[in-house]
Design a protein around this motif. Structure first.
Motif, PDB file in Angstrom:
ATOM      1  N   CYS A 258       0.858  -1.188   0.000  1.00  0.00           N
ATOM      2  CA  CYS A 258       0.000   0.000   0.000  1.00  0.00           C
ATOM      3  C   CYS A 258       0.898   1.244   0.000  1.00  0.00           C
ATOM      4  CB  CYS A 258      -0.904  -0.010   1.222  1.00  0.00           C
ATOM      5  SG  CYS A 258      -0.037   0.474   2.729  1.00  0.00           S
ATOM      6  N   PRO A 259       0.335   2.425  -0.230  1.00  0.00           N
ATOM      7  CA  PRO A 259       1.180   3.629  -0.258  1.00  0.00           C
ATOM      8  C   PRO A 259       1.834   3.943   1.093  1.00  0.00           C
ATOM      9  CG  PRO A 259      -0.965   4.051  -1.247  1.00  0.00           C
ATOM     10  CD  PRO A 259      -1.048   2.703  -0.606  1.00  0.00           C
ATOM     11  N   ALA A 260       1.060   3.860   2.168  1.00  0.00           N
ATOM     12  CA  ALA A 260       1.565   4.184   3.520  1.00  0.00           C
ATOM     13  C   ALA A 260       2.310   5.524   3.538  1.00  0.00           C
ATOM     14  CB  ALA A 260       2.409   3.042   4.054  1.00  0.00           C
TER      15      ALA A 260
ATOM     16  N   CYS B  43      -0.216   8.426   3.125  1.00  0.00           N
ATOM     17  CA  CYS B  43      -1.412   8.009   3.867  1.00  0.00           C
ATOM     18  C   CYS B  43      -1.315   8.452   5.324  1.00  0.00           C
ATOM     19  CB  CYS B  43      -1.595   6.497   3.778  1.00  0.00           C
ATOM     20  SG  CYS B  43      -3.019   5.967   4.739  1.00  0.00           S
TER      21      CYS B  43
ATOM     22  N   LEU C 265      -2.900   7.442   7.775  1.00  0.00           N
ATOM     23  CA  LEU C 265      -3.132   6.370   8.754  1.00  0.00           C
ATOM     24  C   LEU C 265      -1.902   5.472   8.950  1.00  0.00           C
ATOM     25  CD1 LEU C 265      -6.705   5.323   7.619  1.00  0.00           C
ATOM     26  CD2 LEU C 265      -6.094   6.747   9.564  1.00  0.00           C
ATOM     27  N   ALA C 266      -0.880   5.710   8.160  1.00  0.00           N
ATOM     28  CA  ALA C 266       0.271   4.786   8.183  1.00  0.00           C
ATOM     29  C   ALA C 266       1.016   4.828   9.513  1.00  0.00           C
ATOM     30  CB  ALA C 266       1.223   5.133   7.050  1.00  0.00           C
TER      31      ALA C 266
ATOM     32  N   THR D 200       1.637  -3.713   4.253  1.00  0.00           N
ATOM     33  CA  THR D 200       0.863  -2.484   4.448  1.00  0.00           C
ATOM     34  C   THR D 200       1.410  -1.725   5.651  1.00  0.00           C
ATOM     35  OG1 THR D 200      -0.798  -3.555   5.851  1.00  0.00           O
ATOM     36  CG2 THR D 200      -1.274  -3.460   3.498  1.00  0.00           C
ATOM     37  N   GLY D 201       1.079  -0.435   5.672  1.00  0.00           N
ATOM     38  CA  GLY D 201       1.596   0.409   6.755  1.00  0.00           C
ATOM     39  C   GLY D 201       0.687   0.473   7.965  1.00  0.00           C
ATOM     40  N   CYS D 202      -0.457  -0.202   7.916  1.00  0.00           N
ATOM     41  CA  CYS D 202      -1.343  -0.241   9.092  1.00  0.00           C
ATOM     42  C   CYS D 202      -2.312  -1.412   8.921  1.00  0.00           C
ATOM     43  CB  CYS D 202      -2.091   1.091   9.261  1.00  0.00           C
ATOM     44  SG  CYS D 202      -3.637   1.200   8.354  1.00  0.00           S
TER      45      CYS D 202
ATOM     46  N   ASN E 181      -5.348  -1.627   8.369  1.00  0.00           N
ATOM     47  CA  ASN E 181      -6.441  -1.543   7.391  1.00  0.00           C
ATOM     48  C   ASN E 181      -6.220  -2.492   6.223  1.00  0.00           C
ATOM     49  OD1 ASN E 181      -8.012   0.211   8.780  1.00  0.00           O
ATOM     50  ND2 ASN E 181      -7.256   2.039   7.761  1.00  0.00           N
ATOM     51  N   GLY E 182      -4.971  -2.790   5.958  1.00  0.00           N
ATOM     52  CA  GLY E 182      -4.658  -3.860   5.001  1.00  0.00           C
ATOM     53  C   GLY E 182      -5.040  -3.575   3.561  1.00  0.00           C
ATOM     54  N   CYS E 183      -4.797  -2.357   3.093  1.00  0.00           N
ATOM     55  CA  CYS E 183      -5.236  -1.995   1.733  1.00  0.00           C
ATOM     56  C   CYS E 183      -4.599  -2.856   0.637  1.00  0.00           C
ATOM     57  CB  CYS E 183      -4.968  -0.521   1.464  1.00  0.00           C
ATOM     58  SG  CYS E 183      -5.970   0.557   2.511  1.00  0.00           S
TER      59      CYS E 183
HETATM   60  S1  SF4 Z   1      -3.123  -0.038   4.722  1.00  0.00           S
HETATM   61 FE1  SF4 Z   1      -3.153   1.666   6.148  1.00  0.00          FE
HETATM   62  S2  SF4 Z   1      -1.285   2.785   5.683  1.00  0.00           S
HETATM   63 FE2  SF4 Z   1      -1.686   1.501   3.926  1.00  0.00          FE
HETATM   64  S3  SF4 Z   1      -2.865   2.795   2.530  1.00  0.00           S
HETATM   65 FE3  SF4 Z   1      -4.308   1.595   3.734  1.00  0.00          FE
HETATM   66  S4  SF4 Z   1      -4.860   2.927   5.429  1.00  0.00           S
HETATM   67 FE4  SF4 Z   1      -2.964   3.746   4.542  1.00  0.00          FE
END
Ligand code: SF4
Length: 256
Positions: free
Chosen positions: A50-52, A56, A58-59, A93-95, A97-99
């Motif tokens: 994900c971008p993180a 983002c 939320l990362a 992913t950086g959080c 949320n698991g995008c």
């Molecule tokens: S997984 Fe978390 S850090 Fe990555 S893009 Fe989604 S919300 Fe952002």
């Protein structure tokens, strides 16, 4: 030309007339795009992040920017272990949320604290089976020491043509942990957070205070109990080892 984006981050260009093919390939090549699948490192080809950070809000950790370097480190490790031909689905992913859908990867990393990642294992190569969480906070600088015993176990115990994700799912996390602990015999820190009560009670005679100078042994517990011990230890500001040792001592005193 019509195009489609796929859920695996691929771009499909289709309805190409034969006479258009060469011109199209040249455009792609001149823009640095590798047009033959074999020309792409397979760990990279099947990976997704994900971008993180930094885009983002939320990362918790890096993801997209960090994954290429992490894949390189994993490739070096696989090569060192004689697994040069091996590849599997890695997602990061950086959080939570698991995008990038790390929960379906054969090896998934989910940012859980600065510089630390949850590690998910056991997804299938074609993402038809969910992975499960194996470790909650793996410091990224410990990537190689964390993965090496798992890969060694995979190499020695896999079935013919078995993928890494299928192996982890079949053999089970208890067996993997057991193998990892018995193949990392160096004394572990009492601050160990590596996923198990992997060092525990003092050797005989049992004392009221736990000395880390005494010889230490390992015990195994189920995932659910491990999580409860971890939470209780964090609440009381103790190491998991000390908490487990105190609980065991109290119990042994009670029944003696
Ligand atoms: S997984 Fe978390 S850090 Fe990555 S893009 Fe989604 S919300 Fe952002």
């Amino acid at each position: 030309l019509p195009m489609r984006l796929t859920p695996n981050h691929n771009l499909i260009i289709y309805e190409i007339e034969p006479e258009q093919q060469q011109a199209l390939e040249e455009i792609l090549k001149s823009n640095g795009i590798i047009i033959t699948p074999e020309g792409i490192e397979p760990l990279v080809r099947y990976s997704m992040a994900c971008p993180a950070l930094p885009t983002c809000g939320l990362a918790i950790t890096e993801s997209e920017r960090a994954l290429p370097g992490i894949i390189e480190r994993i490739r070096v490790l696989l090569d060192k272990l004689g697994l040069q031909q091996e590849h599997f689905v890695i997602r990061m992913t950086g959080c939570p949320n698991g995008c990038a859908r790390p929960y379906m990867a054969e090896l998934g990393f989910v940012g859980s604290a600065p510089e630390k990642y949850q590690v998910w294992l056991g997804g299938s190569p074609n993402q038809t089976r969910l992975a499960r969480v194996y470790e909650n906070k793996m410091p990224i600088q410990e990537l190689e020491s964390f993965l090496e015993p798992i890969f060694v176990y995979f190499k020695t115990e896999r079935q013919a043509e078995e993928s890494f994700g299928d192996f982890c799912d079949r053999i089970g996390f208890d067996a993997i942990r057991d193998h990892c602990h018995s193949n990392q015999p160096t004394p572990m820190s009492t601050n160990s957070e590596n996923g198990l009560v992997n060092e525990a009670v003092a050797a005989e005679p049992v004392k009221k205070t736990v000395s880390t100078q005494n010889r230490r042994h390992r015990i195994r517990v189920r995932d659910e109990l491990h999580q409860r011990i971890k939470e209780a230890a964090a609440k009381q500001g103790k190491t998991m080892t000390d908490l487990a040792a105190e609980a065991l001592e109290a119990y042994l005193e009670k029944i003696s």
